[in-house]
Design a protein around this motif. Structure first.
Motif, PDB file in Angstrom:
ATOM      1  N   VAL A   6       0.850  -1.199   0.000  1.00 26.38           N
ATOM      2  CA  VAL A   6       0.000   0.000   0.000  1.00 26.38           C
ATOM      3  C   VAL A   6       0.878   1.237   0.000  1.00 26.38           C
ATOM      4  N   TYR A   7       1.931   1.216   0.799  1.00 26.38           N
ATOM      5  CA  TYR A   7       2.870   2.338   0.859  1.00 26.38           C
ATOM      6  C   TYR A   7       3.509   2.586  -0.506  1.00 26.38           C
ATOM      7  N   LEU A   8       3.935   1.537  -1.171  1.00 27.12           N
ATOM      8  CA  LEU A   8       4.596   1.677  -2.463  1.00 27.12           C
ATOM      9  C   LEU A   8       3.648   2.117  -3.565  1.00 27.12           C
ATOM     10  N   GLU A   9       2.375   1.811  -3.432  1.00 28.74           N
ATOM     11  CA  GLU A   9       1.402   2.168  -4.460  1.00 28.74           C
ATOM     12  C   GLU A   9       0.937   3.612  -4.342  1.00 28.74           C
ATOM     13  N   ASN A  10       1.158   4.248  -3.205  1.00 25.99           N
ATOM     14  CA  ASN A  10       0.711   5.623  -2.990  1.00 25.99           C
ATOM     15  C   ASN A  10       1.854   6.582  -3.317  1.00 25.99           C
ATOM     16  N   ALA A  11       1.714   7.315  -4.409  1.00 25.89           N
ATOM     17  CA  ALA A  11       2.778   8.219  -4.859  1.00 25.89           C
ATOM     18  C   ALA A  11       2.964   9.416  -3.926  1.00 25.89           C
ATOM     19  N   ALA A  12       1.966   9.719  -3.112  1.00 24.78           N
ATOM     20  CA  ALA A  12       2.070  10.868  -2.205  1.00 24.78           C
ATOM     21  C   ALA A  12       2.999  10.579  -1.028  1.00 24.78           C
ATOM     22  N   LEU A  13       3.239   9.321  -0.742  1.00 23.36           N
ATOM     23  CA  LEU A  13       4.108   8.963   0.376  1.00 23.36           C
ATOM     24  C   LEU A  13       5.543   8.859  -0.120  1.00 23.36           C
ATOM     25  N   THR A  14       6.449   9.542   0.580  1.00 23.34           N
ATOM     26  CA  THR A  14       7.850   9.509   0.178  1.00 23.34           C
ATOM     27  C   THR A  14       8.698   8.951   1.318  1.00 23.34           C
ATOM     28  N   PRO A  15       9.731   8.215   0.983  1.00 18.40           N
ATOM     29  CA  PRO A  15      10.572   7.595   2.011  1.00 18.40           C
ATOM     30  C   PRO A  15      11.692   8.512   2.507  1.00 18.40           C
ATOM     31  N   ASP A  16      11.478   9.803   2.464  1.00 21.19           N
ATOM     32  CA  ASP A  16      12.523  10.710   2.929  1.00 21.19           C
ATOM     33  C   ASP A  16      11.914  11.818   3.794  1.00 21.19           C
ATOM     34  N   ASN A  17      12.781  12.597   4.376  1.00 18.04           N
ATOM     35  CA  ASN A  17      12.331  13.702   5.205  1.00 18.04           C
ATOM     36  C   ASN A  17      12.912  15.017   4.702  1.00 18.04           C
ATOM     37  N   ASN A  18      13.057  15.137   3.392  1.00 19.44           N
ATOM     38  CA  ASN A  18      13.643  16.340   2.799  1.00 19.44           C
ATOM     39  C   ASN A  18      12.864  17.606   3.155  1.00 19.44           C
ATOM     40  N   LEU A  19      11.541  17.525   3.184  1.00 21.70           N
ATOM     41  CA  LEU A  19      10.764  18.721   3.512  1.00 21.70           C
ATOM     42  C   LEU A  19      11.085  19.219   4.916  1.00 21.70           C
ATOM     43  N   ALA A  20      11.173  18.305   5.854  1.00 24.23           N
ATOM     44  CA  ALA A  20      11.493  18.697   7.229  1.00 24.23           C
ATOM     45  C   ALA A  20      12.921  19.229   7.328  1.00 24.23           C
ATOM     46  N   GLU A  21      13.847  18.561   6.667  1.00 28.45           N
ATOM     47  CA  GLU A  21      15.243  19.008   6.724  1.00 28.45           C
ATOM     48  C   GLU A  21      15.416  20.370   6.076  1.00 28.45           C
ATOM     49  N   ASN A  22      14.745  20.617   4.970  1.00 26.60           N
ATOM     50  CA  ASN A  22      14.837  21.926   4.327  1.00 26.60           C
ATOM     51  C   ASN A  22      14.210  23.017   5.177  1.00 26.60           C
ATOM     52  N   ALA A  23      13.181  22.679   5.932  1.00 28.62           N
ATOM     53  CA  ALA A  23      12.531  23.668   6.789  1.00 28.62           C
ATOM     54  C   ALA A  23      13.417  24.084   7.954  1.00 28.62           C
ATOM     55  N   ILE A  24      14.225  23.155   8.470  1.00 28.09           N
ATOM     56  CA  ILE A  24      15.060  23.499   9.618  1.00 28.09           C
ATOM     57  C   ILE A  24      16.471  23.935   9.217  1.00 28.09           C
ATOM     58  N   ARG A  25      16.781  23.911   7.947  1.00 31.59           N
ATOM     59  CA  ARG A  25      18.119  24.302   7.494  1.00 31.59           C
ATOM     60  C   ARG A  25      18.516  25.702   7.964  1.00 31.59           C
ATOM     61  N   PRO A  26      17.636  26.708   7.909  1.00 31.99           N
ATOM     62  CA  PRO A  26      18.051  28.032   8.406  1.00 31.99           C
ATOM     63  C   PRO A  26      18.485  27.995   9.870  1.00 31.99           C
ATOM     64  N   PHE A  27      17.896  27.127  10.648  1.00 27.21           N
ATOM     65  CA  PHE A  27      18.287  27.016  12.054  1.00 27.21           C
ATOM     66  C   PHE A  27      19.675  26.398  12.180  1.00 27.21           C
ATOM     67  N   ALA A  28      19.931  25.362  11.390  1.00 27.58           N
ATOM     68  CA  ALA A  28      21.229  24.702  11.456  1.00 27.58           C
ATOM     69  C   ALA A  28      22.338  25.631  10.967  1.00 27.58           C
TER      70      ALA A  28
END
Length: 77
Positions: A6-28
């Protein structure tokens, strides 16, 4: 096994956390600059402001317009 399929069939689900990492990059990147906040209260104010800006970006709003509206309406709330 079914859950994985089910996870693999749903294109909206991604196996990464790039959105979260990009959001906190200014803090880092700015972490060392926080040492220059002047005080713990200054650091808290800076963190609050960054949080508001990132929330606006996450909701596809212009951060400057969002902050302007927020500061205009907040005293009347």
């Amino acid at each position: 096994m079914e859950r994985i399929l089910v996870y693999l069939e749903n294109a909206a689900l991604t196996p990464d956390n790039n959105l979260a990492e990009n959001a906190i990059r200014p803090f880092a990147v700015g972490r060392k600059n926080w040492l220059l906040s002047g005080s713990p209260c200054g650091a808290q104010a800076r963190a609050t402001l960054y949080s508001l800006i990132e929330t606006a970006k996450a909701n596809k709003l212009n951060p400057a317009d969002y902050l302007f509206q927020l500061f205009e309406e907040l005293p009347h709330a």
